[in-house]
Structures are given as C-alpha cells and as structure tokens.
Design an enzyme around this catalytic site. Structure first.
Site, short mmCIF file in Angstrom:
data_model
loop_
_atom_site.label_atom_id
_atom_site.label_comp_id
_atom_site.label_asym_id
_atom_site.label_seq_id
_atom_site.Cartn_x
_atom_site.Cartn_y
_atom_site.Cartn_z
N ASP A 1 0.85 -1.18 0.00
CA ASP A 1 0.00 0.00 0.00
C ASP A 1 0.89 1.24 0.00
O ASP A 1 1.82 1.35 -0.80
CB ASP A 1 -0.95 -0.06 1.20
CG ASP A 1 -1.96 1.07 1.29
OD1 ASP A 1 -2.87 1.12 0.45
OD2 ASP A 1 -1.81 1.92 2.19
N HIS B 1 -7.16 -6.27 -1.04
CA HIS B 1 -6.10 -5.28 -0.86
C HIS B 1 -5.09 -5.71 0.21
O HIS B 1 -3.94 -5.28 0.17
CB HIS B 1 -6.72 -3.94 -0.48
CG HIS B 1 -5.73 -2.82 -0.39
ND1 HIS B 1 -4.98 -2.40 -1.47
CD2 HIS B 1 -5.35 -2.03 0.65
CE1 HIS B 1 -4.20 -1.40 -1.10
NE2 HIS B 1 -4.39 -1.16 0.18
#
Length: 319
Positions: free
Chosen positions: A96, A297
């Site tokens: 991320d 994610h």
C-alpha cells in the site's frame, strides 16, 4: 520491539533472523504487525528481517507538523533503519503506501537497494500535478475520491476517531476479497452528504484471516492517538510531487516486481491497468507482476503463504 532515533523521530521496529537484510514497510491503516506471517517465514529462510512502524503509526513517533510526513522523510527513515541493521544494502518490500518509500528508496538511493517489491502499490510516475490536486473534481455530481476527501484536515480524522474499531472493521472488510465489489466507485468514493464510512461500512465482525488479537494490534494505537498522524501521509501528496522533481524520469534499475490481489481495488483504479502493462518497458529492473488469487487489498494477510513464498523466491533469485 526495538527503537532507534531516526531524523528526530523515534522509530519502533521488530528485528528477526540473520543474513541478508529485508525491510518490510506496511501501509495505511496498519503497522508492522501486518507482516507477522512474512517475518517468520523469511527469517526462517535465512534472512534478517526488519519490520518498522512507520512514523505516525503504531509505536513510532508522531511529529506534529503535517509536512514531516513527506516521502523524503519516509525514505530517510528507511535509510536509517538499514544503517541500524549494520547492512550495506537491503531488499525492500512495501505494501500500500509503504510501497511509496520502497520505490522511492530504489530511485533515490539505488546504492542501498538489492531489490524491491511493491504490494498493492505500483511505481507511479510523477504526473503533471500532485495526486491530491489531480483527485479534485473527478466526479461532476458531488462525489469525492477518497484522496480528495482526506485532504480536509479534521474531517476524516473526526469521523474515524469516533469509533476506531468500527472504522478499521469497515475499512478492512470493504477492501478485502470477501467483498465481491471490485470497482473503485463502490470502495473508494464518498457520496454527497456522507462520510468515508458510508462506503467503508462496519460489518460488525472480523474476516477469517484476522484474529481478535491481531485486530487489537492494529486498533489500540488508534484508540490512544487517533488517525490524524497516519492521515498526514495523504496530506503530503502534492508536497511529494514538488519534492520529487529532481527524480523526474528516473527508472528502476534494481530487480523489481509488483504483487496485486485478485480483487485488489488498486487493480481497478483509473490508469493502473495500463501502467502495470508498461512497467517492463519503462523500468530496466522490472521482472514481473503477480496477481494473487483469493486476495483483496490486504494481500500479505489474506494469502500469507503465497506472499511469503513469492518474496523468498525473489530473494533466492538475487542470491
């Protein structure tokens, strides 16, 4: 946890194993604990592993000034961590927003990088404007992209701080594989008159890949300190654009790869598919992109065995 003072900020980190150095950089809204599976596997494979809490997160220091959270500050912190480990170079893995200093280190200090892996974060070229400016007014009907919404200091902060555990449950669920929606509009957009949590809705439970103990490791720092320090990274997006002007056009020369979850929202953001396709042509060191099945994610937590195996294979290739 261990601690060092890096560039005026106390950084907390874990250190495990011996051998060539691997640095694992977490993203928002996590901390070093997001790498719990990889730390064990990579150190057992014969490597020294450092996993810090980035500034503004976990047990690390929280500078008061927003401008102290730029990509240059984060890259500087990683430089200090490599020196503290007594290493000349490291393989850096970032998830991320942790991928931003990982790619940044590879471009700004290639002498320190043996290889780099971005997870849920491709190397994004410097555009004509900063990312915060570019995210404004994307939708004509009053909807706001999350990057734009996060720029309003105090707004998202108050919303998230009202119930940190509900905030985290909603965020982790919405961006996970178990949420069948994979488009940006259903995951990353704020509707008029609503807040971010109108999109990141609390399911009232944890996903199977996250235990209560693991969740506590993420939630406790926010219950004490709130979300403002961790949101400061987003509030430096335009400043990052200004500061990285000297690195315009720099290409990755160190061996590099990208890892994305099958249902990772990053895969579906505007321009990302085309960007990913161009990576081998634009960066001499880029080797491959891996799409991990059964992951959203939170790739290294949702499919830890695949991610650990991928990192170890990458490390062994370098050896």
């Amino acid at each position: 946890m261990r601690y060092i003072n890096a560039n005026g900020v106390n950084l907390a980190f874990t250190r495990s194993g011996t051998g060539p150095l691997v640095v694992l950089l977490h993203g928002f809204p996590e901390n070093h604990h997001s790498w719990r599976h990889q730390v064990e596997a990579i150190s057992a494979a014969g490597f020294q592993v450092i996993a810090p809490d980035l500034r503004g997160f976990g047990e690390s220091g929280r500078p008061e000034r927003v401008e102290d959270y730029s990509v240059v500050h984060y890259v500087g912190d990683v430089v200090a961590l490599i020196a503290a480990a007594g290493a000349d170079r490291a393989v850096v893995v970032g998830h991320d927003w942790g991928s931003v200093p990982a790619w940044g280190l590879a471009m700004m200090r290639p002498d320190l990088v043996r290889g780099v892996i971005g997870i849920s974060g491709p190397p994004i070229p410097r555009g004509p404007v900063g990312m915060a400016t570019g995210s404004k007014g994307v939708f004509p009907d009053g909807r706001r992209f999350y990057l734009d919404y996060f720029q309003d200091q105090g707004v998202a902060d108050a919303e998230f701080d009202s119930d940190p555990r509900a905030t985290l449950r909603g965020m982790l669920h919405t961006l996970s594989y178990e949420n069948p929606a994979d488009d940006v509009d259903q995951r990353m957009v704020v509707r008029p008159g609503a807040g971010m949590l109108g999109t990141w809705r609390d399911p009232g439970r944890l996903s199977d890949w996250l235990s209560e103990r693991d969740f506590d490791a993420f939630a406790r720092p926010y219950e004490v300190h709130g979300f403002t320090p961790s949101l400061a990274f987003y509030r430096n997006l335009d400043r990052n654009w200004e500061l990285t002007a000297p690195f315009e056009g720099v290409r990755l020369t160190a061996p590099a790869m990208l890892v994305l979850g099958e249902r990772d929202v990053v895969r579906f953001m505007p321009g990302v598919p085309e960007l990913v396709e161009r990576l081998p042509d634009e960066h001499p060191g880029f080797r491959r992109t891996l799409v991990v099945p059964g992951a959203g994610h939170w790739v290294q937590q949702e499919q830890p065995e695949i991610v650990s195996k991928t990192i170890i294979e990458f490390l062994e290739e370098l050896s």
